[in-house]
Design an enzyme around this catalytic site. Structure first.
Site, mmCIF file in Angstrom:
data_model
loop_
_atom_site.group_PDB
_atom_site.id
_atom_site.type_symbol
_atom_site.label_atom_id
_atom_site.label_comp_id
_atom_site.label_asym_id
_atom_site.label_seq_id
_atom_site.Cartn_x
_atom_site.Cartn_y
_atom_site.Cartn_z
ATOM 1 C CB SER A 79 -7.280 -3.195 1.056
ATOM 2 O OG SER A 79 -6.694 -2.944 -0.191
HETATM 3 N N1 SAM Z 1 -2.652 -5.282 -1.091
HETATM 4 C C1 SAM Z 1 -2.573 -4.149 -0.208
HETATM 5 C C2 SAM Z 1 -3.056 -4.477 1.178
HETATM 6 O O1 SAM Z 1 -2.847 -5.578 1.608
HETATM 7 O O2 SAM Z 1 -3.646 -3.635 1.849
HETATM 8 C C3 SAM Z 1 -3.296 -2.938 -0.730
HETATM 9 C C4 SAM Z 1 -2.763 -2.435 -1.954
HETATM 10 S S1 SAM Z 1 -3.184 -0.787 -2.409
HETATM 11 C C5 SAM Z 1 -4.921 -0.683 -2.258
HETATM 12 C C6 SAM Z 1 -2.891 -0.953 -4.161
HETATM 13 C C7 SAM Z 1 -1.442 -1.056 -4.539
HETATM 14 O O3 SAM Z 1 -1.350 -1.302 -5.937
HETATM 15 C C8 SAM Z 1 -0.641 0.215 -4.277
HETATM 16 O O4 SAM Z 1 0.425 -0.069 -3.430
HETATM 17 C C9 SAM Z 1 -0.162 0.635 -5.662
HETATM 18 O O5 SAM Z 1 1.104 1.244 -5.664
HETATM 19 C C10 SAM Z 1 -0.162 -0.689 -6.395
HETATM 20 N N2 SAM Z 1 -0.215 -0.620 -7.855
HETATM 21 C C11 SAM Z 1 -0.913 0.216 -8.647
HETATM 22 N N3 SAM Z 1 -0.672 -0.071 -9.937
HETATM 23 C C12 SAM Z 1 0.204 -1.111 -9.961
HETATM 24 C C13 SAM Z 1 0.812 -1.876 -10.996
HETATM 25 N N4 SAM Z 1 0.608 -1.614 -12.283
HETATM 26 N N5 SAM Z 1 1.646 -2.862 -10.642
HETATM 27 C C14 SAM Z 1 1.894 -3.152 -9.328
HETATM 28 N N6 SAM Z 1 1.334 -2.469 -8.314
HETATM 29 C C15 SAM Z 1 0.489 -1.477 -8.627
#
Ligand code: SAM
Length: 218
Positions: A68
């Protein structure tokens, strides 16, 4: 991806400048700014892309996902009002940068990622950096009942609605922060649990996240 854990003056200086950028954009919580000033964000990038690590931008981390934007991480964290010892559920571990920010503020973090490739990498990188959250691989849209209740819940992917099940897993006085909208854009929503069945909801600024994919999501 090849990771290198070297924190030089160049990266440290770039990190200080990033903190000033975030301050100018309206981030006021000194604890959050201090955490961002401390955590080597370039550790989550291949060395080839270290020059991108302290720009205020999201960046691809593989599996179609992103680390992010620092502003977004700071914005969501500020809304959580983390206190030392808070038990925090994070949904969407990704590379784990947000997890580190929460832990720098003294939170105990339970974090869930659904992409195995990212999960496998993050469970290696974070302990190497000195962070030991409780990791899970799976669908975070249903929360993690066996560790509930949580003081705070943060969702780092865009949801179509606020999953009811997450509200059930919050302590009274607890806060959920979640981006809600369609696949193009989402509004940041905070929900404060004021009683067993009572909530105070606020709809804030617009963001663009990757989608939350799961049973109570897309
Ligand atoms: N937290 C991260 C950072 O520090 O930059 C960014 C995360 S990224 C924007 C969003 C994440 O959510 C992705 O890795 C995606 O695979 C995960 N995601 C999407 N749906 C999900 C779910 N139902 N359960 C767990 N993770 C999920």
């Amino acid at each position: 991806m090849a990771y290198k854990f070297i924190d030089n003056y160049r990266e440290q200086g770039a990190r200080k400048r990033l903190v000033e950028v975030l301050r100018k954009k309206g981030i006021e919580d000194e604890g959050v700014l201090k955490a961002i000033g401390k955590i080597p964000r370039h550790y989550f990038f291949d060395e080839t892309f270290w020059n991108q690590a302290y720009k205020d931008i999201a960046f691809p981390i593989g599996a179609g996902q992103t680390i992010s934007q620092p502003y977004t991480v700071a914005y969501q964290t500020e809304l959580l009002h983390i206190r030392k010892g808070d038990k925090v559920l994070e949904i969407g571990t990704g590379c784990g940068y947000q997890t580190c920010v929460l832990m720098e503020l003294g939170a105990k973090v339970v974090t869930i990622e659904r992409q195995e490739k990212l999960y496998e990498r993050t469970i290696q990188v974070l302990p190497h950096m000195g962070y030991q959250p409780t990791f899970f691989l799976g669908d975070g849209s249903i929360g993690r009942a066996e560790h509930a209740p949580y003081d705070k819940i943060i969702v780092t992917a865009g949801a179509p609605t606020v999953p009811e099940v997450l509200l059930k897993q919050l302590n009274i006085g607890g806060i959920l922060v979640i981006p809600v909208g369609d696949e193009q854009s989402q509004k940041m929503v905070t929900v404060l649990k004021t009683g067993e069945h009572d909530y105070e909801r606020h709809v804030l600024d617009t963001f663009r996240f990757v989608p939350l994919v799961g049973d109570r999501a897309w």
